[in-house]
Design a protein around this motif. Structure first.
Motif, PDB file in Angstrom:
ATOM      1  N   ALA A  56      18.765  38.179   3.204  1.00  0.00           N
ATOM      2  CA  ALA A  56      19.506  37.818   2.033  1.00  0.00           C
ATOM      3  C   ALA A  56      20.402  36.425   1.972  1.00  0.00           C
ATOM      4  O   ALA A  56      20.436  36.083   3.081  1.00  0.00           O
ATOM      5  CB  ALA A  56      20.403  39.163   1.480  1.00  0.00           C
ATOM      6  N   ASP A  57      20.839  36.049   0.833  1.00  0.00           N
ATOM      7  CA  ASP A  57      21.617  35.024   1.054  1.00  0.00           C
ATOM      8  C   ASP A  57      22.449  34.791  -0.351  1.00  0.00           C
ATOM      9  O   ASP A  57      22.018  35.340  -1.369  1.00  0.00           O
ATOM     10  CB  ASP A  57      20.669  33.934   0.993  1.00  0.00           C
ATOM     11  CG  ASP A  57      21.517  32.538   1.299  1.00  0.00           C
ATOM     12  OD1 ASP A  57      22.385  32.556   2.388  1.00  0.00           O
ATOM     13  OD2 ASP A  57      21.354  31.606   0.815  1.00  0.00           O
ATOM     14  N   ARG A  62      31.187  34.210  -0.880  1.00  0.00           N
ATOM     15  CA  ARG A  62      31.178  34.686  -1.951  1.00  0.00           C
ATOM     16  C   ARG A  62      32.359  35.700  -1.764  1.00  0.00           C
ATOM     17  O   ARG A  62      32.779  36.169  -3.063  1.00  0.00           O
ATOM     18  CB  ARG A  62      29.954  35.695  -2.550  1.00  0.00           C
ATOM     19  CG  ARG A  62      28.803  34.597  -2.665  1.00  0.00           C
ATOM     20  CD  ARG A  62      27.737  35.212  -3.371  1.00  0.00           C
ATOM     21  NE  ARG A  62      26.834  36.224  -2.826  1.00  0.00           N
ATOM     22  CZ  ARG A  62      25.736  36.522  -2.901  1.00  0.00           C
ATOM     23  NH1 ARG A  62      24.965  35.943  -3.952  1.00  0.00           N
ATOM     24  NH2 ARG A  62      25.135  37.240  -2.045  1.00  0.00           N
ATOM     25  N   TYR A 151      23.092  34.692 -18.038  1.00  0.00           N
ATOM     26  CA  TYR A 151      22.036  35.563 -17.519  1.00  0.00           C
ATOM     27  C   TYR A 151      20.341  35.271 -18.238  1.00  0.00           C
ATOM     28  O   TYR A 151      19.815  34.928 -17.295  1.00  0.00           O
ATOM     29  CB  TYR A 151      22.308  36.941 -17.985  1.00  0.00           C
ATOM     30  CG  TYR A 151      21.543  38.044 -17.342  1.00  0.00           C
ATOM     31  CD1 TYR A 151      22.041  38.699 -15.987  1.00  0.00           C
ATOM     32  CD2 TYR A 151      20.193  38.573 -17.826  1.00  0.00           C
ATOM     33  CE1 TYR A 151      21.278  39.345 -15.266  1.00  0.00           C
ATOM     34  CE2 TYR A 151      19.641  39.375 -16.782  1.00  0.00           C
ATOM     35  CZ  TYR A 151      19.950  39.715 -15.824  1.00  0.00           C
ATOM     36  OH  TYR A 151      19.152  40.789 -15.087  1.00  0.00           O
ATOM     37  N   TYR A 155      17.291  33.646 -15.703  1.00  0.00           N
ATOM     38  CA  TYR A 155      15.988  34.262 -15.727  1.00  0.00           C
ATOM     39  C   TYR A 155      15.015  33.378 -16.351  1.00  0.00           C
ATOM     40  O   TYR A 155      13.785  33.578 -15.812  1.00  0.00           O
ATOM     41  CB  TYR A 155      16.154  35.774 -16.149  1.00  0.00           C
ATOM     42  CG  TYR A 155      16.607  36.600 -15.069  1.00  0.00           C
ATOM     43  CD1 TYR A 155      15.649  37.310 -14.165  1.00  0.00           C
ATOM     44  CD2 TYR A 155      18.001  37.014 -14.969  1.00  0.00           C
ATOM     45  CE1 TYR A 155      15.844  37.875 -13.101  1.00  0.00           C
ATOM     46  CE2 TYR A 155      18.401  37.826 -13.744  1.00  0.00           C
ATOM     47  CZ  TYR A 155      17.442  38.205 -13.003  1.00  0.00           C
ATOM     48  OH  TYR A 155      17.778  38.876 -11.777  1.00  0.00           O
ATOM     49  N   ALA A 223      14.152  41.427  -6.222  1.00  0.00           N
ATOM     50  CA  ALA A 223      14.764  42.698  -6.324  1.00  0.00           C
ATOM     51  C   ALA A 223      15.404  42.677  -7.825  1.00  0.00           C
ATOM     52  O   ALA A 223      15.609  41.401  -8.279  1.00  0.00           O
ATOM     53  CB  ALA A 223      16.072  42.882  -5.371  1.00  0.00           C
ATOM     54  N   GLY A 224      15.803  43.666  -8.497  1.00  0.00           N
ATOM     55  CA  GLY A 224      16.421  43.587  -9.995  1.00  0.00           C
ATOM     56  C   GLY A 224      15.750  44.415 -10.740  1.00  0.00           C
ATOM     57  O   GLY A 224      14.537  44.986 -10.813  1.00  0.00           O
ATOM     58  N   ALA A 225      16.459  45.117 -11.625  1.00  0.00           N
ATOM     59  CA  ALA A 225      16.274  46.133 -12.229  1.00  0.00           C
ATOM     60  C   ALA A 225      16.357  46.164 -13.903  1.00  0.00           C
ATOM     61  O   ALA A 225      16.091  46.941 -14.673  1.00  0.00           O
ATOM     62  CB  ALA A 225      17.142  47.418 -11.978  1.00  0.00           C
ATOM     63  N   SER A 226      16.950  45.016 -14.432  1.00  0.00           N
ATOM     64  CA  SER A 226      17.125  44.765 -15.689  1.00  0.00           C
ATOM     65  C   SER A 226      15.816  44.270 -16.293  1.00  0.00           C
ATOM     66  O   SER A 226      14.523  44.254 -15.687  1.00  0.00           O
ATOM     67  CB  SER A 226      17.952  43.505 -15.930  1.00  0.00           C
ATOM     68  OG  SER A 226      17.484  42.244 -15.359  1.00  0.00           O
ATOM     69  N   TYR A 241      12.285  44.835  -3.156  1.00  0.00           N
ATOM     70  CA  TYR A 241      13.504  45.391  -2.115  1.00  0.00           C
ATOM     71  C   TYR A 241      14.326  45.930  -3.204  1.00  0.00           C
ATOM     72  O   TYR A 241      15.031  45.606  -4.200  1.00  0.00           O
ATOM     73  CB  TYR A 241      14.157  44.310  -1.389  1.00  0.00           C
ATOM     74  CG  TYR A 241      15.456  44.541  -0.665  1.00  0.00           C
ATOM     75  CD1 TYR A 241      15.691  45.587  -0.340  1.00  0.00           C
ATOM     76  CD2 TYR A 241      16.349  43.445  -0.254  1.00  0.00           C
ATOM     77  CE1 TYR A 241      16.871  46.159   0.523  1.00  0.00           C
ATOM     78  CE2 TYR A 241      17.473  43.719   0.586  1.00  0.00           C
ATOM     79  CZ  TYR A 241      17.909  45.052   0.672  1.00  0.00           C
ATOM     80  OH  TYR A 241      18.803  45.309   1.523  1.00  0.00           O
ATOM     81  N   LEU A 243      17.040  49.527  -4.354  1.00  0.00           N
ATOM     82  CA  LEU A 243      18.260  50.069  -3.789  1.00  0.00           C
ATOM     83  C   LEU A 243      18.517  51.503  -4.576  1.00  0.00           C
ATOM     84  O   LEU A 243      19.544  51.753  -5.040  1.00  0.00           O
ATOM     85  CB  LEU A 243      19.618  49.455  -3.956  1.00  0.00           C
ATOM     86  CG  LEU A 243      19.720  48.147  -2.835  1.00  0.00           C
ATOM     87  CD1 LEU A 243      21.060  47.669  -2.979  1.00  0.00           C
ATOM     88  CD2 LEU A 243      19.522  48.731  -1.401  1.00  0.00           C
TER      89      LEU A 243
END
Ligand SMILES: Cc1cc2nc3c(=O)[nH]c(=O)nc-3n(C[C@H](O)[C@H](O)[C@H](O)COP(=O)(O)O)c2cc1C
Length: 452
Positions: A56-57, A62, A151, A155, A223-226, A241, A243
């Protein structure tokens, strides 16, 4: 027919995913910027036949000092640039996949295409790109901006960037490099394609100067769910990936993703969904719990709270051993809601909740014997909710050694994980198809033999 086996990746960032792992007696606090540390981990993971190493990065530091004092307690400030590290690791490994994160917000697509294609050839077909858009203002400030892009723009740029990268990776047909010394033909010009892309965010002519790799092109991870995240995945992702916090959540997410693939003319089965898990394993339940507790006791309250502040806002007025309050103005409402609901359901205090999150950086934490942990992994896998797991070890190399000694034999006893690599490329490990070239070219490279 042989039984389907799991895909398993290993996240190798920092010293592991436990916030206070660096304080453990077995930890080398300097390990996260030591090549020797990563080489040890990579070789051990390859001996165990993991599908891939995953990095990951975030581009810069951050973590913030919220609450005050937490910054000095965090080891997540010392890091390597992922592609540089994986390039070096490719030279000390032979089979294991190498997946690095790169941001579409702070890279040009030509850079991404060229660097990953290079790693893919250097490693003989083991590279993967984890596509992210980045999310922090800390990163924006390293690239001439005060705030990170909104956002939708991020995207939109990511969708176009991924298309351009794939287009550049198709620049070479697999048989374009002829190497004919007698005829003085290094190259077949018909096999080299100019992309000529012009879009709202990028103008890229091409072609790429790196020929096609043995796995066609690097594996694309996301990864991402939106809705925007799912769209990006539907068009591009070959590995997700994820979660998920529960089996039901994993099943619903998997279905959404596979529908998104179909929407883009892809097959449902051409995707590997790996759930992030942090495991605390012991020969008995008590031993496993003791391992979790010993690491939990290393978490200073400020550091633990910093994980909750990031999701739930300022909790300074609340006692650590009291109940978790309702979130105030959370950064991501759905994450905050899920955390608070879980805390209430399981009667957790603020300290319990931060301990859990800080133990695996938000991945699903399983504490138990090899049998009980593999029971859960098998249940998630066998119903098709996931295709495998991305191991987010609490501390490296210790947790990897525990996985190898205790979990792996149980997975193999049940026929759930390979005992040796069948293929050589990451695509072969994941049993994913070779991607067709947009130009209808051959995609399996021919080996150029020196001409006599
Ligand atoms: C498991 C997981 C791993 C991620 N890894 C990274 C990462 O390494 N770097 C990064 O900038 N963002 C990372 N992200 C953030 C995602 O790329 C994405 O920006 C975030 O999940 C929000 O997307 P969404 O709104 O579609 O859910 C990760 C997210 C998840 C769930």
């Amino acid at each position: 027919m042989p039984k389907k086996t799991m895909s398993i990746g290993l996240s190798i960032r920092y010293l592991g995913y436990h916030a206070a792992g660096w304080r453990h007696p077995a930890a080398d606090p300097g390990g996260s910027t030591s090549f020797r540390h990563f080489a040890t981990v990579a070789r051990l993971a390859e001996e165990s036949c993991f599908d891939m190493l995953f990095l990951a990065d975030g581009i810069g530091v951050r973590v913030t000092d919220t609450p005050p004092g937490s910054l000095t307690q965090s080891s997540q400030v010392a890091d390597f640039e992922p592609l540089t590290l994986l390039s070096a690791l490719s030279a000390v490994t032979e089979r294991i996949g190498l997946v690095a994160t790169a941001s579409t917000t702070y890279n040009e697509p030509f850079h991404i295409a060229r660097k990953y294609a290079s790693l893919d050839r250097i490693s003989d077909g083991r590279a993967g790109w984890n596509i992210v858009t980045s999310w922090s203002d800390a990163e924006a400030r390293n690239f001439g901006r005060d705030r990170h892009l909104d956002y939708d723009t991020r995207y939109d740029r990511a969708l176009e960037c991924a298309e351009v990268v794939k287009g550049l990776w198709d620049s070479w047909s697999a048989d374009a490099l002829v190497g004919d010394k007698e005829g003085a033909r290094f190259l077949d010009p018909l096999g080299l394609h100019v992309l000529n892309h012009e879009g709202p965010h990028f103008r890229v002519r091409g072609p790429l100067d790196v020929p096609r790799s043995p796995q066609g092109r690097p594996i694309m991870v996301q990864a991402g769910a939106s809705d925007a995240g799912i769209e990006l995945a539907g068009r591009n992702a070959e590995v997700i990936y994820a979660l998920p916090r529960s089996l039901a959540e994993a099943q619903a997410y998997s279905e959404k993703l596979r529908v998104a693939l179909e929407r883009h003319g892809r097959r449902r089965e051409d995707l590997r969904i790996l759930a992030g898990v942090t495991l605390f394993v012991g020969r008995t339940e008590a031993e496993a719990r003791a391992r979790y507790d010993a690491m939990r006791d290393l978490i200073p309250p400020e550091l633990g709270l910093s994980y909750l502040y990031a999701q739930l806002g300022d909790l300074s007025g609340y006692p650590l051993d009291g109940p978790v309050p309702e979130p105030q103005d959370p950064m991501v409402k759905s994450i905050a809601r899920a955390l608070v609901d879980q805390a209430h359901r399981e009667n957790m205090t603020i300290r319990d909740l931060y301990s859990l999150i800080a133990s695996g950086f938000g991945s699903h934490v399983l504490i138990g014997t090899p049998e009980s942990i593999v029971d859960t992994m098998e249940a998630w896998f066998s119903c098709g909710a996931v295709d495998g797991f991305n191991l987010c070890p609490a501390l490296l190399p210790l947790s990897l050694q525990e996985f190898t000694d205790l979990i792996l034999p149980e997975l193999r006893r049940r026929g759930l994980f390979r005992t040796h690599y069948e293929g050589t490329t990451l695509r072969e490990h994941l049993r994913l198809p070779l991607p067709a070239s947009r130009y209808g070219d051959p995609v399996v490279p021919t080996v150029v033999e020196p001409m006599s």
